[in-house]
Design a protein around this motif. Sequence first.
Motif, PDB file in Angstrom:
ATOM      1  N   HIS A   1       0.816  -1.219   0.000  1.00  0.00           N
ATOM      2  CA  HIS A   1       0.000   0.000   0.000  1.00  0.00           C
ATOM      3  C   HIS A   1       0.853   1.274   0.000  1.00  0.00           C
ATOM      4  CE1 HIS A   1      -2.840  -3.077   0.812  1.00  0.00           C
ATOM      5  NE2 HIS A   1      -3.865  -2.269   0.970  1.00  0.00           N
ATOM      6  N   PHE A   2       2.154   1.104   0.103  1.00  0.00           N
ATOM      7  CA  PHE A   2       3.063   2.256   0.113  1.00  0.00           C
ATOM      8  C   PHE A   2       3.791   2.421  -1.218  1.00  0.00           C
ATOM      9  CE2 PHE A   2       2.287   1.225   4.440  1.00  0.00           C
ATOM     10  CZ  PHE A   2       2.388   2.390   5.175  1.00  0.00           C
ATOM     11  N   GLU A   3       3.545   1.489  -2.132  1.00  0.00           N
ATOM     12  CA  GLU A   3       4.296   1.536  -3.390  1.00  0.00           C
ATOM     13  C   GLU A   3       3.614   2.420  -4.423  1.00  0.00           C
ATOM     14  OE1 GLU A   3       5.226  -2.333  -5.106  1.00  0.00           O
ATOM     15  OE2 GLU A   3       6.129  -2.848  -3.177  1.00  0.00           O
ATOM     16  N   SER A   4       4.418   3.281  -5.050  1.00  0.00           N
ATOM     17  CA  SER A   4       3.872   4.096  -6.142  1.00  0.00           C
ATOM     18  C   SER A   4       3.727   3.204  -7.368  1.00  0.00           C
ATOM     19  CB  SER A   4       4.806   5.258  -6.456  1.00  0.00           C
ATOM     20  OG  SER A   4       5.895   4.781  -7.221  1.00  0.00           O
ATOM     21  N   ARG A   5       3.095   3.727  -8.387  1.00  0.00           N
ATOM     22  CA  ARG A   5       2.887   2.884  -9.577  1.00  0.00           C
ATOM     23  C   ARG A   5       4.194   2.548 -10.271  1.00  0.00           C
ATOM     24  NH1 ARG A   5       0.110   6.931 -13.995  1.00  0.00           N
ATOM     25  NH2 ARG A   5       1.850   8.352 -14.132  1.00  0.00           N
ATOM     26  N   ASP A   6       5.253   3.314  -9.981  1.00  0.00           N
ATOM     27  CA  ASP A   6       6.562   3.008 -10.581  1.00  0.00           C
ATOM     28  C   ASP A   6       7.383   2.088  -9.694  1.00  0.00           C
ATOM     29  OD1 ASP A   6       5.905   4.890 -12.619  1.00  0.00           O
ATOM     30  OD2 ASP A   6       6.481   6.484 -11.222  1.00  0.00           O
TER      31      ASP A   6
ATOM     32  N   SER B   1       0.255   5.163  -0.727  1.00  0.00           N
ATOM     33  CA  SER B   1       0.329   5.610  -2.109  1.00  0.00           C
ATOM     34  C   SER B   1      -1.058   6.047  -2.581  1.00  0.00           C
ATOM     35  CB  SER B   1       0.833   4.440  -2.956  1.00  0.00           C
ATOM     36  OG  SER B   1       0.641   4.704  -4.320  1.00  0.00           O
ATOM     37  N   ALA B   2      -1.072   7.011  -3.490  1.00  0.00           N
ATOM     38  CA  ALA B   2      -2.358   7.499  -4.012  1.00  0.00           C
ATOM     39  C   ALA B   2      -3.177   6.352  -4.603  1.00  0.00           C
ATOM     40  CB  ALA B   2      -2.113   8.565  -5.060  1.00  0.00           C
ATOM     41  N   ARG B   3      -2.495   5.350  -5.189  1.00  0.00           N
ATOM     42  CA  ARG B   3      -3.263   4.266  -5.806  1.00  0.00           C
ATOM     43  C   ARG B   3      -3.886   3.335  -4.778  1.00  0.00           C
ATOM     44  NH1 ARG B   3       1.221   0.526  -6.519  1.00  0.00           N
ATOM     45  NH2 ARG B   3       0.391  -0.574  -8.312  1.00  0.00           N
ATOM     46  N   ARG B   4      -3.527   3.480  -3.515  1.00  0.00           N
ATOM     47  CA  ARG B   4      -4.142   2.662  -2.469  1.00  0.00           C
ATOM     48  C   ARG B   4      -4.869   3.528  -1.443  1.00  0.00           C
ATOM     49  NH1 ARG B   4      -2.335  -3.194  -2.206  1.00  0.00           N
ATOM     50  NH2 ARG B   4      -2.048  -3.477  -4.420  1.00  0.00           N
ATOM     51  N   TYR B   5      -5.126   4.764  -1.767  1.00  0.00           N
ATOM     52  CA  TYR B   5      -5.725   5.676  -0.788  1.00  0.00           C
ATOM     53  C   TYR B   5      -7.230   5.444  -0.635  1.00  0.00           C
ATOM     54  CZ  TYR B   5      -6.868   9.947   1.718  1.00  0.00           C
ATOM     55  OH  TYR B   5      -7.328  10.838   2.655  1.00  0.00           O
ATOM     56  N   PHE B   6      -7.902   5.203  -1.772  1.00  0.00           N
ATOM     57  CA  PHE B   6      -9.360   5.036  -1.715  1.00  0.00           C
ATOM     58  C   PHE B   6      -9.684   3.562  -1.507  1.00  0.00           C
ATOM     59  CE2 PHE B   6      -8.678   9.071  -3.812  1.00  0.00           C
ATOM     60  CZ  PHE B   6      -9.513   9.878  -3.049  1.00  0.00           C
TER      61      PHE B   6
END
Length: 149
Positions: free
Chosen positions: A103-108, A116-121
């Motif tokens: 949940h802390f990994e960015s898309r890169d 990470s924003a991709r796991r925020y919602f």
Amino acid sequence: MKNPLSLFYLLVVALLFASSAGAEVKSLRGDAAVDSNADTQAAELKTYYKDHQPLQRDYLQQPPLIPHQIDGYIINVKHNKCLSCHSWKNYREHNATKISQTHFESRDGAVLSNVSARRYFCTQCHVPQVDAKPLVENTFQPVDTMRMN
Ligand code: HEC
Ligand code: HEC
């Protein structure tokens, strides 16, 4: 459009596209209109468990189902109710499962110091448990090396 023939071709292409798109799309309730009869209406929403045991996951990468009610839990830019219990800072105090490192990994693939924003919602992937019948038959079996139960 000066040439009337090209307008004709354009129409033919548009019609072909429309008919092929219509043939491919098929919803679970079939072709029936939403409110045409009781059989095709969506089932009553089941009540969620107030507080339940976590369910075994069927495979490693499955987002676990939420074993508790989430009514009124707000997730927006300023506030994330889920993290008030599930963040690494707060999980101990609430006896909650801490969010995993993915949940802390960015898309890169960079590991960030916060969610990470991709796991925020959270509810994009995690849904509350409910005792509902599957909409379609599912005979999925995980490969042995990745079996969780
Ligand atoms: C008031 C604290 C609290 C809040 C707020 C909260 N949870 Fe939980 N959550 C818990 C606790 C405690 C557990 C562990 C339950 C258990 O193990 O019996 C849990 C379990 C879970 C699990 C199951 C983990 C697993 O391994 O099966 C998921 C998924 C989850 N919560 C997601 C969420 C999401 C998404 C939100 C926001 C919509 C949220 N939670 C808000 C306290 C909270
Ligand atoms: C893009 C999908 C996605 C989003 C968004 C997401 N999760 Fe997850 N979550 C997963 C997946 C997949 C897993 C299981 C594999 C893993 O840990 O990555 C998981 C695992 C978990 C677990 C169990 C961790 C463990 O070690 O067993 C908890 C708790 C959890 N998520 C809570 C949350 C909360 C709270 C949020 C919002 C801040 C959130 N998740 C957002 C996909 C997501």
